[in-house]
Motif scaffolding. Structure first.
Motif, PDB file in Angstrom:
ATOM      1  N   TYR A 141       0.840  -1.351   0.250  1.00  0.00           N
ATOM      2  CA  TYR A 141      -0.433   0.125   0.268  1.00  0.00           C
ATOM      3  C   TYR A 141       0.930   1.254  -0.239  1.00  0.00           C
ATOM      4  O   TYR A 141       1.688   0.861   0.110  1.00  0.00           O
ATOM      5  N   ASP A 142      -0.219   1.981  -0.297  1.00  0.00           N
ATOM      6  CA  ASP A 142       1.079   3.097  -0.328  1.00  0.00           C
ATOM      7  C   ASP A 142       0.631   4.449   0.854  1.00  0.00           C
ATOM      8  O   ASP A 142      -0.531   4.771   1.346  1.00  0.00           O
ATOM      9  N   ASP A 143       1.278   4.783   2.184  1.00  0.00           N
ATOM     10  CA  ASP A 143       0.664   5.584   2.821  1.00  0.00           C
ATOM     11  C   ASP A 143       2.021   6.256   3.338  1.00  0.00           C
ATOM     12  O   ASP A 143       3.253   6.002   4.217  1.00  0.00           O
ATOM     13  N   PRO A 144       2.031   7.866   3.405  1.00  0.00           N
ATOM     14  CA  PRO A 144       2.681   8.560   3.707  1.00  0.00           C
ATOM     15  C   PRO A 144       2.462   8.775   5.363  1.00  0.00           C
ATOM     16  O   PRO A 144       3.799   9.246   6.095  1.00  0.00           O
ATOM     17  N   PHE A 145       2.199   8.322   6.173  1.00  0.00           N
ATOM     18  CA  PHE A 145       1.880   8.192   7.970  1.00  0.00           C
ATOM     19  C   PHE A 145       2.517   7.111   8.281  1.00  0.00           C
ATOM     20  O   PHE A 145       2.344   6.555   9.581  1.00  0.00           O
ATOM     21  N   HIS A 146       3.442   6.139   7.443  1.00  0.00           N
ATOM     22  CA  HIS A 146       3.231   4.908   7.857  1.00  0.00           C
ATOM     23  C   HIS A 146       4.565   5.192   8.887  1.00  0.00           C
ATOM     24  O   HIS A 146       5.425   6.306   9.079  1.00  0.00           O
ATOM     25  N   PRO A 147       4.791   4.062   9.509  1.00  0.00           N
ATOM     26  CA  PRO A 147       6.455   4.799  10.880  1.00  0.00           C
ATOM     27  C   PRO A 147       7.616   5.047  10.598  1.00  0.00           C
ATOM     28  O   PRO A 147       7.941   5.780  11.277  1.00  0.00           O
ATOM     29  N   LEU A 148       7.628   4.348   9.882  1.00  0.00           N
ATOM     30  CA  LEU A 148       9.038   5.174   9.442  1.00  0.00           C
ATOM     31  C   LEU A 148       9.200   6.135   7.933  1.00  0.00           C
ATOM     32  O   LEU A 148      10.155   6.467   7.499  1.00  0.00           O
ATOM     33  N   SER A 149       7.863   6.804   7.883  1.00  0.00           N
ATOM     34  CA  SER A 149       8.116   7.104   6.906  1.00  0.00           C
ATOM     35  C   SER A 149       8.834   8.475   6.925  1.00  0.00           C
ATOM     36  O   SER A 149       8.868   8.948   8.505  1.00  0.00           O
ATOM     37  N   ILE A 150       9.562   8.915   5.537  1.00  0.00           N
ATOM     38  CA  ILE A 150      10.164  10.632   6.361  1.00  0.00           C
ATOM     39  C   ILE A 150       8.941  11.397   6.092  1.00  0.00           C
ATOM     40  O   ILE A 150      10.200  12.981   5.527  1.00  0.00           O
ATOM     41  N   ASP A 151       7.948  11.262   5.008  1.00  0.00           N
ATOM     42  CA  ASP A 151       7.752  12.850   4.674  1.00  0.00           C
ATOM     43  C   ASP A 151       5.959  12.792   4.978  1.00  0.00           C
ATOM     44  O   ASP A 151       5.271  12.418   4.043  1.00  0.00           O
ATOM     45  N   SER A 208       9.608  20.356 -13.727  1.00  0.00           N
ATOM     46  CA  SER A 208       8.301  21.445 -14.656  1.00  0.00           C
ATOM     47  C   SER A 208       7.378  22.072 -14.251  1.00  0.00           C
ATOM     48  O   SER A 208       6.083  22.727 -14.784  1.00  0.00           O
ATOM     49  N   GLY A 209       6.870  22.117 -12.694  1.00  0.00           N
ATOM     50  CA  GLY A 209       6.108  22.178 -12.405  1.00  0.00           C
ATOM     51  C   GLY A 209       4.436  22.314 -12.439  1.00  0.00           C
ATOM     52  O   GLY A 209       3.376  21.748 -11.832  1.00  0.00           O
ATOM     53  N   GLY A 210       4.643  20.641 -12.849  1.00  0.00           N
ATOM     54  CA  GLY A 210       3.521  20.110 -13.359  1.00  0.00           C
ATOM     55  C   GLY A 210       2.714  18.852 -11.876  1.00  0.00           C
ATOM     56  O   GLY A 210       4.179  18.810 -11.503  1.00  0.00           O
ATOM     57  N   ILE A 211       1.863  18.504 -12.419  1.00  0.00           N
ATOM     58  CA  ILE A 211       1.471  17.167 -11.019  1.00  0.00           C
ATOM     59  C   ILE A 211       1.463  15.465 -11.548  1.00  0.00           C
ATOM     60  O   ILE A 211       0.641  15.949 -13.138  1.00  0.00           O
ATOM     61  N   ASN A 212       2.327  14.793 -11.342  1.00  0.00           N
ATOM     62  CA  ASN A 212       2.286  13.767 -11.473  1.00  0.00           C
ATOM     63  C   ASN A 212       1.624  11.942 -10.908  1.00  0.00           C
ATOM     64  O   ASN A 212       1.905  13.409  -9.417  1.00  0.00           O
ATOM     65  N   ILE A 213       1.206  11.461 -11.429  1.00  0.00           N
ATOM     66  CA  ILE A 213       0.886  11.070 -10.340  1.00  0.00           C
ATOM     67  C   ILE A 213       2.221   9.594  -9.575  1.00  0.00           C
ATOM     68  O   ILE A 213       2.713   9.687 -10.206  1.00  0.00           O
ATOM     69  N   GLY A 214       2.312   9.504  -8.421  1.00  0.00           N
ATOM     70  CA  GLY A 214       3.030   9.279  -7.961  1.00  0.00           C
ATOM     71  C   GLY A 214       3.423   8.917  -6.321  1.00  0.00           C
ATOM     72  O   GLY A 214       1.630   8.871  -6.093  1.00  0.00           O
ATOM     73  N   PHE A 215       4.125   8.116  -6.242  1.00  0.00           N
ATOM     74  CA  PHE A 215       4.246   8.054  -4.703  1.00  0.00           C
ATOM     75  C   PHE A 215       4.035   8.543  -3.686  1.00  0.00           C
ATOM     76  O   PHE A 215       5.240   9.022  -3.798  1.00  0.00           O
ATOM     77  N   HIS A 216       3.802   8.615  -2.187  1.00  0.00           N
ATOM     78  CA  HIS A 216       3.733   8.813  -1.326  1.00  0.00           C
ATOM     79  C   HIS A 216       5.171   7.951   0.007  1.00  0.00           C
ATOM     80  O   HIS A 216       6.349   8.445  -0.024  1.00  0.00           O
ATOM     81  N   ASN A 217       4.834   7.143   0.093  1.00  0.00           N
ATOM     82  CA  ASN A 217       5.733   5.807   1.246  1.00  0.00           C
ATOM     83  C   ASN A 217       5.363   4.271   0.282  1.00  0.00           C
ATOM     84  O   ASN A 217       4.040   4.616   1.104  1.00  0.00           O
ATOM     85  N   VAL A 218       6.017   3.812  -0.590  1.00  0.00           N
ATOM     86  CA  VAL A 218       5.271   2.368  -1.074  1.00  0.00           C
ATOM     87  C   VAL A 218       5.780   1.080   0.442  1.00  0.00           C
ATOM     88  O   VAL A 218       6.696   1.059   0.531  1.00  0.00           O
ATOM     89  N   VAL A 219       4.912   0.847   0.945  1.00  0.00           N
ATOM     90  CA  VAL A 219       4.704  -0.016   1.850  1.00  0.00           C
ATOM     91  C   VAL A 219       4.472  -1.434   1.247  1.00  0.00           C
ATOM     92  O   VAL A 219       3.219  -1.679   0.621  1.00  0.00           O
ATOM     93  N   ILE A 220       5.543  -2.480   2.015  1.00  0.00           N
ATOM     94  CA  ILE A 220       5.401  -3.769   1.519  1.00  0.00           C
ATOM     95  C   ILE A 220       5.462  -4.453   3.301  1.00  0.00           C
ATOM     96  O   ILE A 220       6.095  -4.243   3.434  1.00  0.00           O
ATOM     97  N   GLU A 221       4.008  -4.637   3.618  1.00  0.00           N
ATOM     98  CA  GLU A 221       3.975  -5.651   4.752  1.00  0.00           C
ATOM     99  C   GLU A 221       4.583  -6.501   5.815  1.00  0.00           C
ATOM    100  O   GLU A 221       5.236  -7.551   4.209  1.00  0.00           O
ATOM    101  N   ASN A 222       5.177  -6.002   7.047  1.00  0.00           N
ATOM    102  CA  ASN A 222       6.356  -7.236   6.781  1.00  0.00           C
ATOM    103  C   ASN A 222       5.597  -8.180   8.129  1.00  0.00           C
ATOM    104  O   ASN A 222       4.344  -8.647   7.790  1.00  0.00           O
ATOM    105  N   GLY A 223       6.261  -9.639   7.540  1.00  0.00           N
ATOM    106  CA  GLY A 223       6.523 -10.861   8.047  1.00  0.00           C
ATOM    107  C   GLY A 223       6.809 -11.024   9.628  1.00  0.00           C
ATOM    108  O   GLY A 223       6.661  -9.806  10.512  1.00  0.00           O
TER     109      GLY A 223
END
Lengths: 441, 441
Positions: free
Chosen positions: A269-279, A328-343
């Protein structure tokens, strides 16, 4: 800023002003010496206005009122010269944001002295641990950013925060053996970077690399380290999740929502609020609230990510994945923080279970991957040979395959997770893939 | 600045302060529309000091006295933490500079409006010339730079100047044929960019590209266009001329001064004062006077280029080729304006002489070339088929070879010369190579 929006509204049907102020300090290492310390700061303002479905966009590297006003006028002139974008719907409306995390103001004031000391310490530690080691390169950095996005529909969001990172590249020279460059790194939202841990892990990998084993064509279990996963997935997989590619029919995942595309072990999932996220941003580059967007759940594909423009064309809503490109100043579709869940199990336990296989720390050539179909051809280097549950040496081999076939071979993820400020920021565990076909080199 | 040098002299044995002030305006095209206009300006100061053979280097993005003073102190601290560079001799002494060219102050004040108009005009012209053409991309830019380099040995040189550039990328779509991206460009020290000429040349190449011919394995005469030469030589050849590589024994040209390494037709030198040069500097990045450095004369290798550091280690003198890297702050050996001398006949006349061969406009994959031995493997695309003295269509093929073998096959250079603001700025004619082995694709 409000009065500038009022001014701009007279020239456009709708308009957005985004201001980015940043401050970066950094220091670098080259061949065991500190080679540079730097301090940079600046501001960039981007004006995006639409008049009669004609777009104007101007960038100015200042937040000074007079210069922003000039940029507004420049954007208006440009809109007058462009033709209509009939697909244009509108800029985003205000949304409900999550609670902002408390910024760590220590990072706003950080000096490069801290980084120089950190690097000097890292050089000392590495060369004490192994006298055959050269610290070929490395860098430490602290960045701070303040962003304000305001538009004529009432969006007005201010965010600030910072992060620190640190990496080293070691090369070991012992007898006739010269190891490949061995990296390790850390990134955090405070200054407590784990210098000792980074050096220890890197030196361990150099030691493994002294003993070189040939590789051969075979099918083996392979554990990919976070850096290898980030490299490969950034080019071969992540672009396929973009809604723009769904609209343009350049993703292999169209009509596959709800289908199994990966092993059970994979939740992504993508989530900028994951505890390890830097942004940990509450709003994306156009002011849309960010959220946790599940893309793969227990191996099943759940859906695409969107910015405002492509979402409206497709008749859906932005998922808060509009990323601003400051060049470029433009907006592109992108990720904030892609997380792969740990085991559940540690990397060590996962390695202990492998009779014969490899642990891959990095891939070369991942940028040649084709996200239209997921095909890739990469060199695993550095790669480490596992025999009877232990790493016994290093090797180099090729993997030419398809990322979707690889995803189905994913069998387990480690309990450790690491965040990488790579092309896309990714937070990922070590992942074990079964029956990976490798080509000896 | 003088008082800052005095201050720094107390902390170092010798010290250099370099200040770069720049202003850039630009505008871009994407898919037939103006996508962006920008204006950026800034200052960077780099302090390089040596104390007891220990180097300190600090960068600050300002020319403000207080911040430069902080950078001096930062550099001094760093020098204290580094170990001795026993190879260090000293910073350069003052030299005698050529007369400075008169800067074109029109470029200092240029607005992105001019560029937007230029691009709008280019889009109009291209689509009028050929309705099947899409202006996929393009950019116009005007940059202005002011540099001052001052050191504690008495070097003190100020230079200012600017340049303008413009490029477009066209794609033609006709029936089922989609051409590759076709580029053309212009760069000058004034605003009289040849928009019509650039569009005309690009559209001509698109027309050629509509008719696609298969390629096969054969040996043929091949004319390389300036863009193709700049791409290939920047990676496969030019690094081999660096004195640093002579010292480090990573150039195949050691002990080959005076030997023939290219066909008679090839004379190659570096000179920022060539009439087409876009950056006629009188001093390099560390204040050493620039000059015309002949590297290949009528096919014979004449010698290496040097910055101050590597020249002194080798016991020779800097050739004025110390280039400042504004990111790392350091000085690397580099070129100002690599010139390949032009010939007598026009490109048209050269093509008219070829019964069966190719005209190659660009190479893909040149960055994978190996400058240690000159080996390269590139895809010629776009490449145009010449039959009976005329271009009759386009093709794609591979060339895997060695740049020194290729150089010996150089038979003629065109009278036209063009300047390219590529990785290294190069001013080169079209060059015809005989008996080039190509692999069909």
């Amino acid at each position: 800023m409000e009065n500038l929006i009022r001014y701009a509204e007279k020239l456009f049907d709708e308009v957005e002003i985004a201001v980015y102020r940043s401050r970066d300090v950094s220091a670098s290492v080259e061949l065991n010496e500190i080679s540079m310390a730097s301090a940079r700061s600046g501001a960039v303002t981007i004006v995006r206005g639409i008049k009669d479905k004609r777009l104007g966009l101007a960038i100015v590297d200042s937040d000074d009122e007079k210069r922003v006003k000039e940029a507004i006028e420049q954007a208006a002139k440009m809109a007058g010269l462009n033709s209509r974008d009939e697909k244009w719907v509108s800029l985003p409306e205000p949304g409900k944001y999550r609670e902002k995390p408390e910024p760590n103001y220590e990072l706003k004031e950080a000096s490069s002295d801290v980084l120089v000391e950190m690097l000097v310490n890292a050089i000392k530690l590495a060369r004490k641990d192994d006298e055959h080691v050269i610290v070929a390169g490395g860098e430490g950095g602290v960045s701070w950013e303040e962003r304000r996005i305001i538009n004529s529909h009432g969006v007005d969001v201010f965010q600030e925060g910072g992060a620190a990172f640190f990496f080293i590249e070691l090369v070991g020279k012992k007898g006739n053996t010269v190891t490949p460059g061995i990296f390790d790194f850390d990134a955090r939202r405070d200054l407590n970077l784990d210098v000792e841990g980074v050096v220890e892990k890197a030196v361990q990998k150099v030691r493994w690399a002294y003993s070189v084993s040939p590789s051969r064509n075979e099918e083996v279990p392979v554990i990919l380290a976070p850096w290898a996963i980030a490299g490969l997935f950034s080019y071969a997989l992540l672009p396929a999740f973009s809604g723009e590619r769904l609209v343009k029919e350049t993703t292999p995942l169209a009509d596959r929502v709800g289908e199994r595309i990966a092993g059970d072990a994979i939740t992504l999932y993508d989530d900028p609020f994951h505890p390890l996220s830097i942004d940990p941003v509450v709003a994306d580059g156009e002011g849309v609230p960010t959220r946790r967007n599940v893309i793969i759940e227990d191996g099943v594909f759940k859906g695409f990510i969107w910015d405002n423009y492509w979402a409206r064309i497709h008749g859906t809503e932005s998922t808060g994945n509009g990323k601003r490109d400051l060049r470029s100043g433009g907006i592109n579709i992108g990720f904030h923080n892609v997380v792969i869940e740990n085991g559940k199990r540690s990397l060590e336990d996962m390695i202990a279970d492998i009779e014969h296989g490899y642990f891959v720390d990095g891939f070369q050539g991942a940028h040649t991957s084709n996200p239209d179909n997921g095909n890739f051809a990469v060199t695993a280097n550095p790669a480490f040979l596992i025999e009877n549950g232990e790493v016994v040496g290093s090797s180099v081999f090729l993997i030419a395959g398809n990322v979707y076939e690889l995803l189905k071979q994913a069998a387990e993820t480690s309990s450790e997770q690491r965040v990488m400020p790579f092309r896309n920021t990714m937070t990922t565990p070590y992942v074990m893939f079964e029956n990976v076909r490798i080509a000896g080199k």
